[in-house]
Design a protein around this motif. Structure first.
Motif, mmCIF file in Angstrom:
data_model
loop_
_atom_site.group_PDB
_atom_site.id
_atom_site.type_symbol
_atom_site.label_atom_id
_atom_site.label_comp_id
_atom_site.label_asym_id
_atom_site.label_seq_id
_atom_site.Cartn_x
_atom_site.Cartn_y
_atom_site.Cartn_z
ATOM 1 N N MET A 58 0.820 -1.188 0.000
ATOM 2 C CA MET A 58 0.000 0.000 0.000
ATOM 3 C C MET A 58 0.863 1.251 0.000
ATOM 4 O O MET A 58 0.401 2.312 -0.349
ATOM 5 C CB MET A 58 -0.934 -0.021 1.204
ATOM 6 N N SER A 59 2.113 1.113 0.351
ATOM 7 C CA SER A 59 2.989 2.282 0.367
ATOM 8 C C SER A 59 3.280 2.772 -1.046
ATOM 9 O O SER A 59 3.670 3.916 -1.233
ATOM 10 C CB SER A 59 4.297 1.956 1.091
ATOM 11 N N GLY A 60 3.029 1.919 -2.049
ATOM 12 C CA GLY A 60 3.248 2.328 -3.428
ATOM 13 C C GLY A 60 2.213 3.327 -3.923
ATOM 14 O O GLY A 60 2.416 4.000 -4.926
ATOM 15 N N LEU A 61 1.100 3.440 -3.212
ATOM 16 C CA LEU A 61 0.054 4.378 -3.609
ATOM 17 C C LEU A 61 0.286 5.776 -3.050
ATOM 18 O O LEU A 61 -0.410 6.710 -3.423
ATOM 19 C CB LEU A 61 -1.312 3.853 -3.153
ATOM 20 N N GLY A 62 1.220 5.903 -2.160
ATOM 21 C CA GLY A 62 1.539 7.218 -1.612
ATOM 22 C C GLY A 62 0.646 7.598 -0.448
ATOM 23 O O GLY A 62 -0.068 6.768 0.110
ATOM 24 N N HIS A 89 -2.047 9.158 -0.342
ATOM 25 C CA HIS A 89 -3.479 9.201 -0.619
ATOM 26 C C HIS A 89 -4.059 7.803 -0.835
ATOM 27 O O HIS A 89 -5.114 7.658 -1.463
ATOM 28 C CB HIS A 89 -3.746 10.060 -1.848
ATOM 29 N N ALA A 90 -3.399 6.805 -0.320
ATOM 30 C CA ALA A 90 -3.816 5.419 -0.531
ATOM 31 C C ALA A 90 -5.233 5.171 -0.034
ATOM 32 O O ALA A 90 -6.022 4.484 -0.693
ATOM 33 C CB ALA A 90 -2.851 4.465 0.160
ATOM 34 N N GLY A 91 -5.594 5.700 1.097
ATOM 35 C CA GLY A 91 -6.942 5.511 1.638
ATOM 36 C C GLY A 91 -8.012 6.049 0.709
ATOM 37 O O GLY A 91 -9.037 5.410 0.459
ATOM 38 N N PHE A 92 -7.777 7.240 0.190
ATOM 39 C CA PHE A 92 -8.734 7.851 -0.737
ATOM 40 C C PHE A 92 -8.830 7.037 -2.032
ATOM 41 O O PHE A 92 -9.926 6.814 -2.552
ATOM 42 C CB PHE A 92 -8.307 9.286 -1.051
ATOM 43 N N ILE A 93 -7.713 6.599 -2.547
ATOM 44 C CA ILE A 93 -7.698 5.826 -3.794
ATOM 45 C C ILE A 93 -8.453 4.512 -3.617
ATOM 46 O O ILE A 93 -9.313 4.156 -4.437
ATOM 47 C CB ILE A 93 -6.251 5.577 -4.256
ATOM 48 N N GLY A 117 -13.413 1.189 -4.209
ATOM 49 C CA GLY A 117 -14.488 0.462 -3.534
ATOM 50 C C GLY A 117 -15.862 1.037 -3.867
ATOM 51 O O GLY A 117 -16.816 0.300 -4.111
ATOM 52 N N ALA A 118 -15.958 2.362 -3.886
ATOM 53 C CA ALA A 118 -17.231 3.015 -4.222
ATOM 54 C C ALA A 118 -17.643 2.694 -5.655
ATOM 55 O O ALA A 118 -18.820 2.427 -5.927
ATOM 56 C CB ALA A 118 -17.108 4.524 -4.016
ATOM 57 N N VAL A 119 -16.693 2.709 -6.564
ATOM 58 C CA VAL A 119 -16.998 2.393 -7.961
ATOM 59 C C VAL A 119 -17.500 0.962 -8.093
ATOM 60 O O VAL A 119 -18.476 0.697 -8.795
ATOM 61 C CB VAL A 119 -15.759 2.635 -8.857
#
Length: 57
Positions: free
Chosen positions: A1-5, A7-11, A16-18
């Motif tokens: 998850m560190s690869g997402l930076g 803003h990982a939670g938002f991404i 998930g919402a989509v």
């Protein structure tokens, strides 16, 4: 998850919402399709035909 930076939670929440929204739309479409098929079968059982069938004869 560190690869997402940072803003990982938002991404992940956005993905998930989509998935939830698309799943809901697909389910609603399937339920409506079944309801329309039942309504068409009921109409045809009462004697209502299709215009395309009357045109070809």
């Amino acid at each position: 998850m560190s690869g997402l930076g940072p803003h990982a939670g938002f991404i992940l929440a956005s993905y998930g919402a989509v998935v939830l929204i698309l799943g809901g739309l697909i389910a609603a479409t399937l339920f409506d399709h079944r309801a329309q098929k039942r309504a068409l079968a009921a109409l045809e059982q009462r004697g209502a035909g299709r215009r395309s069938d009357r045109m070809s004869s």
